[in-house]
Design a protein around this motif. Structure first.
Motif, mmCIF file in Angstrom:
data_model
loop_
_atom_site.group_PDB
_atom_site.id
_atom_site.type_symbol
_atom_site.label_atom_id
_atom_site.label_comp_id
_atom_site.label_asym_id
_atom_site.label_seq_id
_atom_site.Cartn_x
_atom_site.Cartn_y
_atom_site.Cartn_z
ATOM 1 N N PRO A 16 -11.473 -48.547 63.159
ATOM 2 C CA PRO A 16 -11.677 -47.558 62.086
ATOM 3 C C PRO A 16 -10.391 -47.229 61.326
ATOM 4 N N ALA A 17 -9.256 -47.208 62.013
ATOM 5 C CA ALA A 17 -7.984 -46.918 61.335
ATOM 6 C C ALA A 17 -7.638 -48.030 60.352
ATOM 7 N N LEU A 18 -7.881 -49.268 60.742
ATOM 8 C CA LEU A 18 -7.611 -50.385 59.839
ATOM 9 C C LEU A 18 -8.532 -50.340 58.621
ATOM 10 N N ALA A 19 -9.802 -50.039 58.856
ATOM 11 C CA ALA A 19 -10.761 -49.973 57.753
ATOM 12 C C ALA A 19 -10.418 -48.839 56.803
ATOM 13 N N ALA A 20 -9.982 -47.719 57.330
ATOM 14 C CA ALA A 20 -9.651 -46.570 56.481
ATOM 15 C C ALA A 20 -8.436 -46.869 55.605
ATOM 16 N N GLY A 21 -7.560 -47.752 56.061
ATOM 17 C CA GLY A 21 -6.356 -48.069 55.301
ATOM 18 C C GLY A 21 -6.542 -49.196 54.301
ATOM 19 N N GLU A 22 -7.735 -49.751 54.204
ATOM 20 C CA GLU A 22 -8.005 -50.869 53.299
ATOM 21 C C GLU A 22 -7.955 -50.414 51.840
ATOM 22 N N ASP A 23 -7.394 -51.264 50.995
ATOM 23 C CA ASP A 23 -7.314 -50.982 49.569
ATOM 24 C C ASP A 23 -8.312 -51.890 48.861
ATOM 25 N N PHE A 24 -9.309 -51.297 48.208
ATOM 26 C CA PHE A 24 -10.383 -52.072 47.597
ATOM 27 C C PHE A 24 -10.196 -52.274 46.096
ATOM 28 N N THR A 25 -8.987 -52.135 45.588
ATOM 29 C CA THR A 25 -8.748 -52.359 44.162
ATOM 30 C C THR A 25 -8.602 -53.851 43.904
ATOM 31 N N ILE A 26 -8.895 -54.266 42.674
ATOM 32 C CA ILE A 26 -8.789 -55.674 42.289
ATOM 33 C C ILE A 26 -7.310 -55.990 42.049
ATOM 34 N N PRO A 27 -6.794 -57.047 42.690
ATOM 35 C CA PRO A 27 -5.378 -57.396 42.511
ATOM 36 C C PRO A 27 -5.062 -57.704 41.043
ATOM 37 N N SER A 28 -3.892 -57.302 40.584
ATOM 38 C CA SER A 28 -3.496 -57.491 39.186
ATOM 39 C C SER A 28 -3.264 -58.961 38.845
ATOM 40 N N PHE A 29 -3.042 -59.817 39.847
ATOM 41 C CA PHE A 29 -2.778 -61.223 39.575
ATOM 42 C C PHE A 29 -4.048 -62.037 39.323
ATOM 43 N N TRP A 30 -5.217 -61.437 39.505
ATOM 44 C CA TRP A 30 -6.449 -62.152 39.168
ATOM 45 C C TRP A 30 -6.488 -62.349 37.666
ATOM 46 N N ARG A 31 -6.817 -63.556 37.238
ATOM 47 C CA ARG A 31 -6.799 -63.856 35.803
ATOM 48 C C ARG A 31 -7.815 -63.042 35.025
ATOM 49 N N ARG A 32 -9.065 -63.089 35.422
ATOM 50 C CA ARG A 32 -10.114 -62.361 34.693
ATOM 51 C C ARG A 32 -11.043 -61.701 35.708
ATOM 52 N N PRO A 33 -10.713 -60.512 36.127
ATOM 53 C CA PRO A 33 -11.498 -59.889 37.189
ATOM 54 C C PRO A 33 -12.837 -59.314 36.737
ATOM 55 N N ASN A 34 -13.090 -59.239 35.452
ATOM 56 C CA ASN A 34 -14.341 -58.666 34.965
ATOM 57 C C ASN A 34 -15.389 -59.760 34.748
ATOM 58 N N VAL A 35 -16.616 -59.491 35.163
ATOM 59 C CA VAL A 35 -17.724 -60.419 34.954
ATOM 60 C C VAL A 35 -18.253 -60.201 33.542
ATOM 61 N N THR A 36 -18.207 -61.270 32.741
ATOM 62 C CA THR A 36 -18.647 -61.135 31.347
ATOM 63 C C THR A 36 -19.935 -61.905 31.061
ATOM 64 N N LEU A 37 -20.478 -62.594 32.072
ATOM 65 C CA LEU A 37 -21.738 -63.319 31.870
ATOM 66 C C LEU A 37 -22.882 -62.329 31.688
ATOM 67 N N SER A 38 -23.845 -62.714 30.905
ATOM 68 C CA SER A 38 -25.025 -61.872 30.735
ATOM 69 C C SER A 38 -25.824 -61.869 32.036
ATOM 70 N N ILE A 39 -26.691 -60.922 32.183
ATOM 71 C CA ILE A 39 -27.536 -60.856 33.390
ATOM 72 C C ILE A 39 -28.368 -62.122 33.509
ATOM 73 N N ASP A 40 -28.919 -62.600 32.398
ATOM 74 C CA ASP A 40 -29.726 -63.825 32.442
ATOM 75 C C ASP A 40 -28.896 -65.013 32.920
ATOM 76 N N ASP A 41 -27.644 -65.103 32.470
ATOM 77 C CA ASP A 41 -26.768 -66.196 32.907
ATOM 78 C C ASP A 41 -26.433 -66.072 34.396
ATOM 79 N N ARG A 42 -26.238 -64.857 34.865
ATOM 80 C CA ARG A 42 -25.948 -64.649 36.291
ATOM 81 C C ARG A 42 -27.161 -65.029 37.137
ATOM 82 N N ILE A 43 -28.351 -64.644 36.687
ATOM 83 C CA ILE A 43 -29.573 -64.985 37.415
ATOM 84 C C ILE A 43 -29.766 -66.503 37.425
#
Length: 186
Positions: A16-43
Motif C-alpha cells: 500500500p505504501a508503494l501504491a500510495a507513492g505512485e505518480d499517475f501523470t503522463i511523462p513529458s517526454f511522450w511525443r503525443r500523449p493525447n488521443v485524437t482519433l474519433s470514437i468511430d476510429d477507435r472502435i
C-alpha cells in the motif's frame, strides 16, 4: 511462521505504501500523449485487434482456447459500443469452457466475474447462472465476520490471523483451495 508474518507485513504495509507513492501523470517526454482519433476510429481499431485475436484463437495459435477474461472484455466492448457483435463468441466460450475450480480458486472466481460481465451486457440467464455458481463456490473460501473474529474457518486447517494492521480479515478470500496453505488470502 516467519514467512507468514513476512508476507503479512509486506501485503499490509509495503505494497500500500508503494501504491500510495505512485505518480499517475503522463511523462513529458511522450511525443503525443493525447488521443485524437474519433470514437468511430477507435472502435474500428479495437475491432480489428479483436478479430485478429479471435482468428488466432480459432486456429489455436496460442495453444489454448483463450481466457475467460478476454471473453469478459468482449462483452464489455459490446456493452460500450451498444452492440452484440461478439455475443456468439462469448456464449460459445462459456458453453465450451466450464469452470474448473481446481487448485487455484482465483481462476474460478475470475470466471464468475467475467460471466456476470457477459450477463450485464447480453441479459442471458445462462451467464447469470454461471456467475451465481461461481460466487456460491467461492463464498466457502471467503471469511465471514465470525470466522475472521474467531481465527478459524472450516476450509483451512490452521489458525488465522484475525487482523491486517487495523483492518479485519473479514471478506478476505483464499487464493488456493489447499487446506494447509496459510498465506494465500486476497
Amino acid at each position: 511462521m516467519f514467512i507468514r508474518r513476512s508476507l503479512t507485513f509486506v501485503s499490509c504495509f509495503i505494497i500500500p505504501a508503494l501504491a500510495a507513492g505512485e505518480d499517475f501523470t503522463i511523462p513529458s517526454f511522450w511525443r503525443r500523449p493525447n488521443v485524437t482519433l474519433s470514437i468511430d476510429d477507435r472502435i474500428s481499431a479495437a475491432s480489428k485487434a479483436i478479430e485478429t485475436v479471435l482468428g488466432r484463437l480459432a486456429s489455436d495459435q496460442f495453444g489454448f482456447s483463450g481466457s475467460q477474461e478476454f471473453y469478459g472484455q468482449l462483452a464489455d466492448f459490446d456493452s460500450l459500443t451498444n452492440q452484440t457483435t461478439y455475443k456468439e463468441d462469448v456464449t460459445r466460450f462459456f458453453t465450451l469452457n466450464v469452470v474448473d475450480f481446481g487448485y487455484q480458486l482465483c481462476v474460478g472466481l475470475a470466471y464468475g466475474y467475467d460471466a456476470i460481465r457477459a450477463y450485464n451486457t447480453y441479459q442471458t440467464s445462462d451467464f447469470l447462472d454461471l456467475a451465481v455458481a461461481s460466487w456460491a463456490f467461492g463464498r466457502n473460501y471467503t471469511l465471514s465476520d465470525e470466522q475472521a473474529s474467531s481465527g478459524r474457518t472450516p476450509v483451512k486447517s490452521f489458525d488465522l490471523t484475525t487482523r491486517c494492521g487495523s483492518a479485519s480479515m473479514a471478506g478476505g478470500t483464499f487464493w488456493v483451495r489447499s487446506i494447509s496453505i496459510p498465506f494465500t488470502l486476497y
